[in-house]
Design a protein around this motif. Structure first.
Motif: not given
Length: 110
Positions: A43-45, A54-66
């Motif tokens: 999804p976009p986020y 022990g790290v976790g962050v929220n991310v915004r998808r910028v690109w996707a590819r094979a």
């Protein structure tokens, strides 16, 4: 100017609870690899957790590819505003994670 991205040894992670691998990191983002059959598209986020650190962050998808030479998918994402503790954990991850070099500027941004 973009921050330098560090190539890492396929660090095990979870993206929205699904197994994934982190391929490179920087203070502002991440490139991850996921099995194509695990998920059609992120999804976009989404959330990225690195259990060993022990790290976790929220991310915004910028690109996707094979992924190059693989049936998997690569995703590049930029960090969203996260809690201070999450950002500090992400910075600690970047400072301590073993690297295999730096990402070339010709690759997709993370």
């Amino acid at each position: 100017r973009r921050p330098e991205r560090k190539l890492v040894h396929a660090l095990e992670a979870a993206v929205n609870g699904v197994p994934a691998r982190i391929l490179d990191v920087c203070i502002e983002g991440v490139r991850i690899e996921m099995l194509r059959e695990r998920r059609a598209a992120l999804p976009p986020y989404f959330s990225v957790r690195v259990p060993i650190m022990g790290v976790g962050v929220n991310v915004r998808r910028v690109w996707a590819r094979a992924a190059t030479g693989s049936p998997n998918l690569w995703y590049g994402g930029s960090l969203l505003p996260n809690r201070s503790a999450a950002i500090q954990g992400w910075k600690a991850l970047i400072e301590t994670i073993p690297t295999v070099g730096t990402a070339k500027t010709t690759q997709q941004p993370s």
